[in-house]
Write an enzyme that holds these catalytic residues in place. Structure first.
Site, mmCIF file in Angstrom:
data_model
loop_
_atom_site.group_PDB
_atom_site.id
_atom_site.type_symbol
_atom_site.label_atom_id
_atom_site.label_comp_id
_atom_site.label_asym_id
_atom_site.label_seq_id
_atom_site.Cartn_x
_atom_site.Cartn_y
_atom_site.Cartn_z
ATOM 1 N N TYR A 24 35.996 -38.646 1.024
ATOM 2 C CA TYR A 24 37.303 -38.986 1.596
ATOM 3 C C TYR A 24 38.413 -38.310 0.785
ATOM 4 O O TYR A 24 39.318 -37.693 1.349
ATOM 5 C CB TYR A 24 37.483 -40.514 1.614
ATOM 6 N N GLU B 258 44.083 -48.877 7.777
ATOM 7 C CA GLU B 258 44.956 -49.346 6.691
ATOM 8 C C GLU B 258 45.367 -50.798 6.913
ATOM 9 O O GLU B 258 45.413 -51.573 5.961
ATOM 10 C CB GLU B 258 46.202 -48.457 6.565
ATOM 11 N N TRP C 5 40.063 -50.332 -0.421
ATOM 12 C CA TRP C 5 39.933 -49.252 0.549
ATOM 13 C C TRP C 5 38.465 -48.866 0.756
ATOM 14 O O TRP C 5 38.047 -48.552 1.857
ATOM 15 C CB TRP C 5 40.768 -48.057 0.102
#
Length: 190
Positions: free
Chosen positions: A23, A45, A53
């Protein structure tokens, strides 16, 4: 022991988890202007609120399946049957408020597209000269949790009815979609 010339340096936050590193290397801080990707990150998000995350990244494919491949038009039409289905889906965070807000946020996303021509144009209307900000060339830059720009966008989005999208999540969305490039000065992937 000297570092190999072929070894690449990453931002410290991504650690050694292969999913996090991929990522970081391929997406984080890369400028995105298509509304489909902007909506995907809006969903992810907002799901992150109160979580890490990496927890969301590990469920990304689950979210993709659960939320119609992040098709905002389809998600905006989800009904109570879809909510009930989603609350049983182990591939996502099964929080009733987050699920409901994702559907409502999709509807609001479409309203913004109609008003501004695209969600991208709406977001970049808050940016200085309509451009992204590159902090990666500043040796002394530290990662903030929010900025005046994220405050302004979050305030406007809240006024429009968006949920689970305060200034800290707004800033993370800006980093994820390259509105802000916060790669470390020493990062090879900036």
């Amino acid at each position: 022991m000297s570092q190999s010339t072929t070894e690449k340096t990453r931002c410290r936050w991504c650690g050694t988890d292969p999913l996090y590193m991929e990522y970081h290397d391929k997406e984080w801080g890369r400028e995105v202007h298509d509304d489909e990707t902007l909506f995907e990150f809006l969903v992810l998000e907002s799901a992150q609120a109160g979580l890490s995350w990496i927890t969301i990244l590990r469920r990304r494919e689950g979210y993709r399946k659960a939320f119609a491949n992040f098709d905002v038009q389809k998600v905006a039409k989800f009904d109570q049957n879809d909510v009930d289905r989603l609350l049983q889906d182990v591939g996502i965070i099964r929080n009733k408020l987050k699920v409901a807000s994702t559907i409502r946020n999709a509807q609001l996303f479409i309203e913004i597209q109609k008003e501004f021509g695209s969600f991208d144009k709406y977001l970049y209307g808050f940016m200085p000269n309509g451009k992204s900000i590159n902090n990666s060339n500043n040796k002394d830059h530290t990662l903030p949790a929010r900025t005046d720009i994220s405050d302004a966008i979050a305030k406007d989005m809240k006024m429009r009815g968006f949920k689970f999208f305060g200034t800290t999540i707004r800033y993370a969305h800006m980093q994820a979609t390259g509105m802000i490039n916060d790669h470390a000065y020493t990062c090879s992937f900036k």
